[in-house]
Design a protein around this motif. Structure first.
Motif, short mmCIF file in Angstrom:
data_model
loop_
_atom_site.label_atom_id
_atom_site.label_comp_id
_atom_site.label_asym_id
_atom_site.label_seq_id
_atom_site.Cartn_x
_atom_site.Cartn_y
_atom_site.Cartn_z
N SER A 38 -68.80 113.69 75.18
CA SER A 38 -69.02 113.16 73.75
C SER A 38 -68.43 111.69 73.49
N GLN A 39 -69.31 110.83 73.20
CA GLN A 39 -68.81 109.47 72.83
C GLN A 39 -67.89 109.36 71.84
N PRO A 40 -67.86 110.05 70.72
CA PRO A 40 -66.88 109.88 69.53
C PRO A 40 -65.59 110.13 69.92
N ARG A 41 -65.41 111.11 70.91
CA ARG A 41 -64.07 111.85 71.24
C ARG A 41 -63.78 110.58 72.20
N ARG A 42 -64.36 110.29 73.23
CA ARG A 42 -64.05 109.12 74.27
C ARG A 42 -63.71 107.93 73.54
N HIS A 123 -58.78 105.59 85.47
CA HIS A 123 -59.76 106.12 86.35
C HIS A 123 -60.35 107.58 86.04
N SER A 124 -59.52 108.19 85.22
CA SER A 124 -59.84 109.64 84.61
C SER A 124 -61.26 109.54 83.78
N ASP A 125 -61.49 108.49 83.10
CA ASP A 125 -62.67 108.45 82.28
C ASP A 125 -63.86 108.96 82.99
N ARG A 126 -64.41 109.82 82.77
CA ARG A 126 -65.66 110.47 83.48
C ARG A 126 -67.09 109.63 82.80
N ASP A 127 -66.85 108.79 82.14
CA ASP A 127 -68.10 107.82 81.65
C ASP A 127 -67.42 106.60 81.83
N PHE A 128 -68.37 105.71 81.92
CA PHE A 128 -67.91 104.20 81.97
C PHE A 128 -68.75 103.26 81.13
N ASP A 129 -68.05 102.70 79.99
CA ASP A 129 -68.62 101.92 79.24
C ASP A 129 -67.62 100.84 78.60
N VAL A 130 -67.95 100.01 77.78
CA VAL A 130 -66.99 98.66 77.34
C VAL A 130 -65.58 99.57 76.90
N GLU A 246 -59.99 115.44 90.74
CA GLU A 246 -58.95 116.35 90.27
C GLU A 246 -59.19 116.69 88.73
N TRP A 247 -59.81 115.80 88.05
CA TRP A 247 -60.15 116.20 86.59
C TRP A 247 -61.43 116.12 86.35
N GLU A 248 -62.37 116.97 85.95
CA GLU A 248 -63.87 116.57 85.73
C GLU A 248 -64.05 117.53 84.37
N GLY A 249 -63.07 118.21 83.81
CA GLY A 249 -63.34 118.81 82.66
C GLY A 249 -63.34 117.90 81.26
N GLU A 250 -63.64 118.35 80.14
CA GLU A 250 -63.70 117.71 78.88
C GLU A 250 -62.30 117.35 78.51
N GLN A 251 -61.06 117.64 79.19
CA GLN A 251 -59.81 117.18 78.84
C GLN A 251 -59.65 115.72 78.97
N PHE A 257 -54.10 114.41 76.66
CA PHE A 257 -54.14 114.59 78.06
C PHE A 257 -53.98 113.13 78.76
N SER A 258 -54.49 112.10 78.23
CA SER A 258 -54.43 110.71 78.64
C SER A 258 -52.90 110.37 78.78
N LEU A 259 -52.31 110.53 77.72
CA LEU A 259 -50.81 110.16 77.58
C LEU A 259 -49.87 110.97 78.62
N TRP A 260 -50.41 112.21 78.79
CA TRP A 260 -49.51 112.85 79.65
C TRP A 260 -49.86 113.13 81.09
N LEU A 261 -51.12 112.60 81.34
CA LEU A 261 -51.39 112.66 82.90
C LEU A 261 -50.60 112.10 83.99
#
Length: 266
Positions: A38-42, A123-130, A246-251, A257-261
């Motif tokens: 989901s782009q809005p969440r990302r 690197h845990s971002d599963r999409d790649f944009d600006v 290691e992390w392929e889910g929506e989390q 998640f990103s702050l605790w990773l």
């Protein structure tokens, strides 16, 4: 020497905001890859991380890099404040050394386990944009600023050169993370000197050999010189998997998640 009193953070922010808008528009019109999440969440998570990073820097380092250069000049610290050199030479050397310093920092974040714990947020971002360009853990950003300030002070770098590098590096970071590609042969021609989105996108592949390559952000020189340059992805630009195995889910699109990773063991 140019007047450094006119250097304004507002100018830098305006340039970066303009670059973000331009690159976001181009990748919306001409995307290389389809979104997986989901782009809005990302976007919320990535931009929120950027806001936290900016707040941390402003609270801990109110003068930042340009202020550090001005302070070193006043105190007479650093190479170019101790030994006379033509201004143009100090300017060019500052740009090259800072770019090399950021290449080495990036290499270290992949090789030093403690630093990788922080850097894997990026690197845990599963999409790649600006917006991926803004996805860094605040602790990593603070450590990065410490490193850059150390280099600036040791050099006795001209404040204007530091300002030009800081803004140019930020714009380059946005550009190299954008979800578009330079047309035709322009990509390979540009790579002779500068990093392109298609080159850096390989660095975000989930294949370890590709992840540990293409560390540069502005110049391709360092990757070529130190043998970390990879010209193409095994699965191609559209089919390679972005992110970490290691992390392929929506989390991964969530702020918490990103702050605790960095504090997880996996």
């Amino acid at each position: 020497m140019p007047d450094t009193d006119s250097i304004s953070p507002t100018i830098g922010l305006a340039i970066m905001a303009g670059a973000f808008a331009v690159f976001a528009l181009i990748e919306w019109l001409l995307p290389v890859r389809e979104a997986r999440q989901s782009q809005p969440r990302r976007w919320f998570t990535n931009i929120a991380l950027f806001a936290l990073d900016t707040l941390a820097i402003r609270l801990i380092f109110p003068l930042a890099m340009v202020g550090g250069a001005l302070w070193a000049a006043k105190a007479g610290w650093g190479l170019f404040n101790l030994f006379a050199a033509p201004y143009w030479l100090a300017f060019v050397v500052t740009l090259l050394v800072l770019d090399l310093a950021l290449y080495l920092q990036h290499w270290a974040t992949h090789r030093v386990p403690l630093l990788w714990r922080l850097h894997r947020v990026h690197h845990s971002d599963r999409d790649f944009d600006v917006t991926t360009a803004a996805r860094f853990h605040p602790v990593e950003i603070v450590l990065s600023m410490l490193w850059k300030l150390g280099v600036v002070i040791a050099l006795g770098a001209p404040a204007l050169a530091v300002f030009v590098f800081e803004v140019g590096f930020a714009v380059a970071t946005l550009f190299t993370h954008a979800n578009f590609a330079l047309p035709g042969r322009w990509d390979s021609r540009t790579r002779t000197l500068l990093v392109t989105p298609s080159m850096h996108r390989i660095h975000h592949s989930d294949r370890e050999k590709e992840t540990n390559s293409n560390y540069g952000t502005v110049l391709t020189l360092w990757d070529r010189l130190f043998g970390t340059y990879v010209s193409s992805a095994a699965k191609g630009q559209r089919d390679m998997t972005i992110g970490l195995k290691e992390w392929e889910g929506e989390q991964t699109a969530r702020l918490g998640f990103s702050l605790w990773l960095p504090f997880t063991r996996r």
